[in-house]
Write a protein that holds these residues in place. Structure first.
Motif, PDB file in Angstrom:
ATOM      1  N   ASN A 191      36.768  40.004  39.943  1.00  0.00           N
ATOM      2  CA  ASN A 191      36.646  38.778  40.738  1.00  0.00           C
ATOM      3  C   ASN A 191      35.897  37.744  39.910  1.00  0.00           C
ATOM      4  OD1 ASN A 191      37.833  39.844  43.097  1.00  0.00           O
ATOM      5  ND2 ASN A 191      35.916  40.813  43.696  1.00  0.00           N
TER       6      ASN A 191
ATOM      7  N   ILE B 152      44.888  41.698  46.108  1.00  0.00           N
ATOM      8  CA  ILE B 152      44.197  40.418  46.307  1.00  0.00           C
ATOM      9  C   ILE B 152      45.307  39.366  46.435  1.00  0.00           C
ATOM     10  CG2 ILE B 152      42.677  38.741  45.140  1.00  0.00           C
ATOM     11  CD1 ILE B 152      40.945  41.022  45.335  1.00  0.00           C
TER      12      ILE B 152
ATOM     13  N   ARG C 162      41.603  34.945  48.340  1.00  0.00           N
ATOM     14  CA  ARG C 162      40.602  35.951  47.998  1.00  0.00           C
ATOM     15  C   ARG C 162      40.320  36.862  49.203  1.00  0.00           C
ATOM     16  NH1 ARG C 162      36.299  34.468  43.674  1.00  0.00           N
ATOM     17  NH2 ARG C 162      35.662  36.552  43.152  1.00  0.00           N
TER      18      ARG C 162
ATOM     19  N   THR D 245      39.540  45.676  39.676  1.00  0.00           N
ATOM     20  CA  THR D 245      39.629  44.297  40.168  1.00  0.00           C
ATOM     21  C   THR D 245      38.501  43.505  39.538  1.00  0.00           C
ATOM     22  OG1 THR D 245      40.533  45.038  42.279  1.00  0.00           O
ATOM     23  CG2 THR D 245      39.617  42.827  42.220  1.00  0.00           C
TER      24      THR D 245
HETATM   25  C1  LIG Z   1      36.717  41.533  44.778  1.00  0.00           C
HETATM   26  O1  LIG Z   1      36.923  40.734  45.935  1.00  0.00           O
HETATM   27  C2  LIG Z   1      37.633  41.407  46.965  1.00  0.00           C
HETATM   28  C3  LIG Z   1      37.968  40.403  48.047  1.00  0.00           C
HETATM   29  O2  LIG Z   1      36.822  39.731  48.481  1.00  0.00           O
HETATM   30  C4  LIG Z   1      36.795  42.584  47.469  1.00  0.00           C
HETATM   31  O3  LIG Z   1      37.521  43.265  48.457  1.00  0.00           O
HETATM   32  C5  LIG Z   1      36.531  43.508  46.291  1.00  0.00           C
HETATM   33  O4  LIG Z   1      35.659  44.540  46.699  1.00  0.00           O
HETATM   34  C6  LIG Z   1      35.903  42.775  45.129  1.00  0.00           C
HETATM   35  N1  LIG Z   1      35.885  43.703  43.998  1.00  0.00           N
HETATM   36  C7  LIG Z   1      34.924  43.731  43.107  1.00  0.00           C
HETATM   37  C8  LIG Z   1      35.059  44.743  42.031  1.00  0.00           C
HETATM   38  O5  LIG Z   1      33.976  42.970  43.130  1.00  0.00           O
END
Ligand SMILES: *[C@@H]1O[C@H](CO)[C@@H](O)[C@H](O)[C@H]1NC(C)=O
Ligand SMILES: *[C@@H]1O[C@H](CO)[C@@H](O)[C@H](O)[C@H]1NC(C)=O
Ligand SMILES: *[C@@H]1O[C@H](CO)[C@@H](O)[C@H](O)[C@H]1NC(C)=O
Ligand SMILES: *[C@@H]1O[C@H](CO)[C@@H](O)[C@H](O)[C@H]1NC(C)=O
Ligand SMILES: *[C@@H]1O[C@H](CO)[C@@H](O)[C@H](O)[C@H]1NC(C)=O
Length: 410
Positions: free
Chosen positions: A159, A113, A87, A157
């Motif tokens: 998460n 990622i 991550r 993305t």
């Molecule tokens: C998801 O996690 C990544 C790695 O921690 C981070 O860079 C990214 O901003 C996150 N994206 C969202 C949409 O939360």
């Protein structure tokens, strides 16, 4: 015309197919399978075909852990997911040009990622393409617009988090998406999440190509969903299915790596929410007489070729020293019955793919790191003899992220 006619019917012409292989040693390989009708006739008068499998290219690419390949036939581009990273540390996605003779060259590479284990291409209504990636170690799903350039940014993305470990804490410590695949209409994208005991569901927005979250399918705790495949009765084009999708009977089959079962769900398209509904209809071990797999064994890949389902079984040693593939048949309602096991012709069959004609299966054995080409009878579904075999890269240790990681037909 007469001359051309006779040329077309010249016997004993060699035919070749390309295959592509990813390996955790940091390489992507091209293989060529050549078939030559043999000189002797068989008892039934048909010519015995002789197959030769050889390596035609190898390229150091796709980061330190090439894990999964998808081939876009319309552009002859291979997309490779690199499973390294987590991550907090990046993995990568690489686009490779694949020449007709198998030669490979890198077009673009972007950071993603970490933990990319699988990817799928999808498109919006105007035909523009996107790629979605399942990040196992990264606990995420991400999408990128195509074609991939070195400055392409992620479009979305997602998460994921888990409030507490699942029924199998050692593997369900965090969300672990293991695959991304499309429904038969091409309007929904699903992602089995091994860590969360969910199959996540997204609707593809037809005008933007972005993913909208739908309610996920909750599977029985401890299932560990890894891969899935859809079934619809008969062969229908996605466009036809889209038009009458509320009427179409659709079944989803999911293999769970922790419970080692295949579970069938009837699927309904909810026109009001524009999401999917699921009802579990069957859950069985894909093993003789429905008995549990040996404790050493785990299911991996699932593929469908009407009306048969195939599931690879890692480390069951059913054909010592080799492992096995299970063949199951589907009746006209999509109900599953176990048929038989056959040899995977290697150890730890992480991956396999059926060719377009449905008469050959390429099995990617991870630990023995070989590709076995096995005959398939398109009528009975039966998998038969190994007709070609090739060691690719170096073998891996069972249980480690080493060895051959995926094989696909061009
Ligand atoms: C998801 O996690 C990544 C790695 O921690 C981070 O860079 C990214 O901003 C996150 N994206 C969202 C949409 O939360
Ligand atoms: C699931 O079963 C219920 C009760 O039989 C039914 O009302 C519902 O429509 C079914 N849903 C699906 C997706 O098949
Ligand atoms: C499974 O069933 C078959 C017949 O369907 C039988 O011949 C075989 O002995 C059974 N095997 C086991 C392990 O029970
Ligand atoms: C399909 O198999 C299921 C489960 O064995 C059975 O209930 C159903 O009647 C079968 N349907 C047909 C059309 O054969
Ligand atoms: C195991 O696989 C190897 C390599 O493909 C093959 O030569 C051998 O015959 C297989 N043995 C069995 C029992 O499947």
């Amino acid at each position: 015309m007469r001359a051309l006619f006779s040329v077309l019917f010249l016997p004993a012409l060699a035919a070749a197919s390309n295959l592509y292989v990813s390996h955790y040693n940091g390489n992507v390989y091209s293989l060529a399978l050549t078939s030559i009708p043999g000189p002797q006739d068989r008892n039934d008068g048909s010519a015995a075909v002789k197959y030769t499998l050889s390596q035609t290219a190898a390229l150091k690419t796709c980061g330190s852990m090439p894990s999964w390949l998808t081939f876009d036939a319309s552009t002859r581009v291979l997309y490779c997911s690199d499973e390294s990273g987590s991550r907090t540390s990046p993995g990568s996605l690489t686009a490779l040009a694949a020449a007709a003779d198998g030669r490979l060259s890198e077009i673009a590479k972007v950071d993603t990622i970490g933990g990319g284990v699988n990817n799928v291409i999808y498109n919006r209504d105007d035909g523009k393409k996107f790629i979605a990636i399942a990040h196992y170690e990264g606990s995420a799903l991400s999408t990128f617009p195509l074609p991939l350039r070195s400055n392409t940014q992620a479009l979305q993305t997602f998460n994921f988090t888990l409030s507490k470990p699942g029924a199998v804490p050692s593997r369900q410590d965090a969300p672990h998406p293991h695959e991304v695949f499309l429904d038969p209409t091409g309007t929904f994208l699903l992602s089995p999440d091994l860590g969360s005991d969910l199959v996540r569901v997204y609707r593809i927005d037809p005008s933007s190509g972005s993913l909208k979250t739908c309610p996920a399918l909750k599977v029985t705790p401890g299932t560990g969903p890894r891969h899935g495949v859809f079934w619809t009765p008969g062969a229908s084009s996605p466009r036809l299915l889209r038009q009458k999708r509320s009427l179409a009977e659709t079944v989803l089959y999911v293999v769970g790596e922790l419970g080692n079962k295949v579970t069938a769900y009837s699927v309904s398209y909810d026109m009001q929410s524009d999401c999917l509904g699921f009802n579990e209809t069957q859950a069985l071990y894909p093993y003789p007489n429905g008995t549990a797999l040996p404790s050493s064994a785990t299911v991996a890949e699932i593929r469908l070729e009407q009306p048969y389902l195939y599931i690879s079984i890692r480390s069951d040693h059913a054909f010592p020293p080799n492992d096995s593939l299970a063949t199951l048949s589907l009746n006209t309602t999509g109900a599953v019955s176990f048929q038989r096991l056959s040899s995977s012709f290697g150890t730890v069959p992480r991956t396999f793919a059926i060719n377009k004609q449905g008469d050959l299966v390429a099995i990617g054995n991870q630990a023995s790191s070989n590709v076995a080409i096995v005959q398939r009878d398109p009528h009975t579904g039966q998998l038969g003899d190994e007709v070609a075999n090739l060691a690719v890269g170096e073998p891996g240790t069972v249980g480690a992220a080493e060895g051959l990681s995926s094989v696909i037909w061009e």
